[in-house]
Design an enzyme around this catalytic site. Structure first.
Site, short mmCIF file in Angstrom:
data_model
loop_
_atom_site.label_atom_id
_atom_site.label_comp_id
_atom_site.label_asym_id
_atom_site.label_seq_id
_atom_site.Cartn_x
_atom_site.Cartn_y
_atom_site.Cartn_z
N TYR A 97 0.85 -1.20 0.00
CA TYR A 97 0.00 0.00 0.00
C TYR A 97 0.88 1.24 0.00
O TYR A 97 1.74 1.41 0.87
CB TYR A 97 -0.90 -0.03 1.22
CG TYR A 97 -2.12 0.87 1.13
CD1 TYR A 97 -3.30 0.40 0.57
CD2 TYR A 97 -2.09 2.16 1.62
CE1 TYR A 97 -4.42 1.20 0.50
CE2 TYR A 97 -3.21 2.97 1.55
CZ TYR A 97 -4.37 2.49 0.99
OH TYR A 97 -5.49 3.28 0.92
N TYR A 156 -5.56 5.71 -7.20
CA TYR A 156 -5.86 5.55 -5.78
C TYR A 156 -7.28 5.04 -5.67
O TYR A 156 -8.23 5.80 -5.71
CB TYR A 156 -5.69 6.88 -5.07
CG TYR A 156 -6.11 6.88 -3.62
CD1 TYR A 156 -5.40 6.15 -2.66
CD2 TYR A 156 -7.22 7.60 -3.19
CE1 TYR A 156 -5.79 6.16 -1.33
CE2 TYR A 156 -7.61 7.62 -1.86
CZ TYR A 156 -6.89 6.89 -0.94
OH TYR A 156 -7.27 6.90 0.38
#
Lengths: 388, 137, 335
Positions: free
Chosen positions: A292, A342
């Site tokens: 991440y 994102y």
């Protein structure tokens, strides 16, 4: 045991943009249709739905749009992007226990053209809920953006291990290099140099603009079913070898500044230990990882927490293209959230599946196992997916 | 320029009065000359918003005017040792500030002058200023 | 939308005691050195000052000295932001007075003593000490406290060249409109916190904490100039941020200790983008480690952003963000 009982049978996404021009519910429906078509599963087969608590599209609303019938399992996972792999973990548990047979995990938002997470919101500390009270120790001081919350950790990490802004910059350079050759990435064809990273404006020191992921509109959906059934479907399954959620002692939502260590991510340590334990694998068994990357510094902390390198060794691990294609451990071949889009970590799970299928735009050779993580600095989750 | 010497002053004698027109220009230019940018000294609306009837003189200027009042009288050779001021009503733009003074003590070579600066609302500043003068040549 | 801390209305005797204790603490800090003057004593500023005041005395520029009553001018803040170490032990007491409703201000006394005339080219440094807090007194403006502080200006050889005693009355305005027009505020140059515009209502600060039964003691403490850390009344465990239960022993008997007000920077950030409501950028937020053993988040003030570093010493200060909310903040401490 949950190990290998469930698999991801289908992946789907909308385009990634800055202004989708469509409602979030429509984006969710489009991504779910794409995932169902990818798997070769009919909407009427879907009996479970999992999403993020932050998603604005209720499970029943998405079910109505796609024409699903009865649902026997619906669930939400908390803590922002920390939910990403958690949705798959919960879907896997549901199918492994027979609570449902075909569970869709989805995340859909207009995060750029609608509500932007990076913008300060004075209401964060407004309510005397446990989270409002937690925020109230920070928001009145203007510490109220994700970049600010992460920067506080980054500064301590730099101090503890002598890391530099350039070390963070190497993550951004790697992600943008990967995105540059991924046609689905927002930053396709637009790599950056370390010098450009260093020259980009301060957002919250020690974070430059190019340490922060982009903001995107879009949706991703995944279809989870039993491994056995997945083998009968159209695509080769991405077997969920291990799935875990993790929260550390003294955990807070992005502001865990009050426990002993501020230079690591204890909650990711919890996830890592569970993943290795459940899978029986070690870091040497992972050919590529999806870490991440909403902010670069936490990619370093994750490499350490997950055991790819020792404490404080990530800056060295990143040197000489260590996490780039062809490096020690190619990280986020899709370009990650810094480069591709994102979508709260869900696009990374889809990339992991493509790597196992051998269909990625930036295919790593010989991929057997992919480790995937979810949001950092928050209670989080992770997966090890394997070629089935 | 005339300058007083010690022998020329007499205990109890009065200083000549000095009267200054407090035009907005005086209030603003003195505030800025004393590096005081507080809005009540140059921004009428802000001054009124907080209950004042107009912009008014700042304290650094009051201190300076007390000093000027005494040195105007005593001449350039006077050395100012001390200024003690008790502050009263504000000196608003448009008003007139009038100084009066009396020599109240003379000790150990130091002279003390009692000064009173009045505006239409009453005493703006009252206090003493202590100085030394050169001895007669 | 917000749950601002309810204005605390403790009995007057306890308010008085708290104010006195804070004033004593401030006084005990002694003299605190401010930033040196931005400019040395110079002819243009003297000429400008003399012209504005109509002072024709030729002695000053002839002899290369400044008018003595200009002493304070040399170290005025002007329009610049707070400069390095330009802090004063006065601010905390005035913030606490504001927090208790003594929001009105008039200057009452200014006394200056000049040891010598300052010369062109000299760069002066001010030093401030909080001297006394006297009250509460009934005055024509309302009930109030007289706060007194002293400033000494030092020359380049570190010798005192001039001193000033400054006294203000901080009073509780009779109406919410501030002091009556019959007795308008005077001015108190020299302390930001006491500027007269603060006698009016201030814009509400938008970033308010939520407060509940578990956290109210902390915010009440801040209003009174105390940094309160939750302490378990049974096992003594300190805890920040606080909560209803002691995680060490399950006790719900809670009390608090008042922190010394010292701390060090454990980590910090400098916020540049995006704009934050109620704030000017850049600003610094730090995780502050207290000698008592807990950490707390707050802003670092009175310090250039590039002078902040991990490990630097801090002392707590209290800033009123509007007419109700006071936040604990941190200024560079003596190391």
């Amino acid at each position: 045991m949950l190990k290998s009982r469930a698999a991801i049978a289908g992946i789907g996404a909308t385009e990634f943009s800055k202004r989708s021009g469509r409602s979030e519910l429509r984006l969710a429906a489009e991504a779910v249709f794409a995932a169902l078509d990818d798997a070769g599963v009919a909407p009427g087969d879907v009996d479970g739905m999992v999403t993020f608590t932050q998603d604005t599209n209720q499970e029943i609303a998405v079910a109505r749009e796609i024409g699903a019938g009865e649902l026997t399992y619906f669930s939400r996972v908390e803590y922002g992007g920390g939910a990403a792999c958690g949705t798959v973990a919960q879907a896997a548990m549901a199918v492994a226990t027979g609570v449902a047979t075909t569970v869709v995990c989805y995340r859909a938002f207009n995060e750029r053209s609608g509500r932007r997470f990076g913008q300060p919101d004075a209401r964060l500390g407004g309510q005397p809920t446990s989270q409002g009270l937690e925020m109230s120790w920070h928001v009145p001081f203007g510490l109220m953006t994700p970049a600010g919350w992460v920067a506080m950790f980054a500064q301590r990490y730099m101090h503890t291990y002598g890391a530099t802004s350039e070390d963070f910059g190497r993550v951004a350079v790697a992600m943008r290099r990967h995105a540059s050759t991924n046609p689905a990435a927002w930053f396709h064809g637009r790599p950056i140099t370390l010098a450009e990273h260093q020259e980009s404006k301060w957002i919250v020191e020690p974070l430059h603009l190019l340490d922060c992921c982009q903001e995107s509109d879009g949706a991703v959906a995944l279809v989870v079913t039993t491994t056995e059934r997945a083998r009968d479907l159209r695509r080769s399954p991405a077997v969920i070898t291990a799935a875990a959620q993790g929260s550390g002692a003294g955990q807070m939502m992005m502001t865990s500044y009050y426990r002993d260590d501020m230079s690591g991510l204890p909650e990711m340590g919890v996830v890592g230990r569970r993943l290795w334990e459940m899978s029986g694998l070690t870091p040497q068994d992972i050919q590529t990882a999806i870490l991440y990357d909403h902010f670069t510094p936490f990619v370093l902390a994750q490499l350490e927490e997950l055991g790819f390198c020792g404490r404080g060794e990530a800056p060295g691990y990143l040197q000489d293209g260590g996490i780039e294609l062809g490096g020690r451990l190619p990280v986020n071949p899709n370009g990650g959230q810094l480069g591709e889009a994102y979508i709260h970590g869900m696009n990374g799970i889809a990339e992991a599946v493509r790597q196992l299928r051998g269909t990625s735009a930036n295919q790593v050779s010989g991929v057997r196992n992919v480790l995937v993580t979810a949001g950092t600095g928050v209670p989080t989750s992770g997966l090890i997916l394997s070629a089935g | 320029m005339r300058t007083l010497t010690e022998d020329q002053v007499e205990l109890g004698s009065a200083l000549p009065e000095l009267s200054i027109d407090l035009t907005p220009t005086v209030v603003v230019s003195t505030a800025l000359a004393t590096m005081d940018f507080t809005p009540v000294h140059h921004d009428v609306e802000r001054a009124r918003a907080q209950g004042s009837k107009d912009i008014f003189l700042n304290i650094l200027t009051t201190m300076g005017l007390v000093e000027r009042y005494v040195t105007d009288w005593a001449g350039p050779a006077a050395i100012i040792r001390r200024i003690n001021v008790k502050l009263g009503v504000p000196a608003y733009a448009g008003d007139r500030l009038s100084f009066t003074g009396t020599i109240v003590s003379r000790a150990a070579g130091e002279l003390t002058v009692e000064v009173r600066g009045k505006v239409s609302l009453g005493d703006h500043a009252t206090g003493t200023i202590t100085l030394t003068l050169p001895t007669a040549p | 939308m917000t749950d601002a801390p309810a204005p605390s209305t403790p009995d007057p005797a306890s308010v008085d005691r708290e104010l006195r204790e804070l004033a004593d603490k401030q006084a005990a800090l002694g003299e605190m050195r401010g930033a040196p003057a931005a400019d040395p004593v110079n002819a243009p500023m003297i000429r400008h000052w003399q012209d504005a005041l109509g002072d024709a005395n030729p002695a000053y520029l002839d002899q290369g000295v400044a008018p003595p009553a200009m002493i304070q001018v040399w170290t005025m803040q002007g329009l610049r932001q707070h400069a390095a170490k330009d802090r004063s032990p006065v601010d905390d007491t005035l913030a606490a007075l504001n927090a208790h409703g003594y929001t009105g201000v008039v200057a009452t006394n200014c006394e200056q003593t000049y040891h010598r005339y300052v010369r062109l080219g000299e760069r002066l440094t001010p030093s401030t000490r909080f001297t006394s807090l006297v009250g509460p007194k009934r005055t024509a403006l309302g009930e109030g406290y007289f706060a007194t502080w002293n400033v000494t200006w030092y020359g380049e050889a570190d010798e005192p060249v001039a001193e000033m005693m400054f006294r203000i009355l901080k009073f509780r305005p009779r109406t919410s409109q501030g002091p009556s027009s019959a007795a308008p505020p005077s001015e108190t140059a020299g302390s930001e916190a006491a500027k007269p515009q603060e006698t009016g209502r201030r814009e509400p600060y938008p970033l308010r904490p939520a407060v509940n039964a578990d956290t109210a003691f902390f915010w009440e403490g801040v209003q009174q100039g105390e940094l309160r850390i939750q302490r378990c009344a049974d096992c003594g465990e300190l805890r920040h941020p606080p909560g209803p239960v002691c995680p060490a022993c399950r006790s719900t008997n809670r009390t608090h200790t008042v922190a010394s007000g010292h701390g060090t920077v454990y980590s910090y950030v400098v916020h540049h983008h995006p704009p934050v409501p109620g704030r000017e950028t850049p600003f610094v937020v730090a995780v502050v480690e207290l000698p008592e053993g807990v950490r707390i988040v707050g802003n670092i003030v009175d310090c250039p952003t590039d002078a902040v570093s991990i490990g630097m010493s801090l002392r707590v200060t209290y800033r009123a963000l509007d007419d109700e909310l006071v936040l604990p903040m941190w200024a560079p401490g003596e190391s």
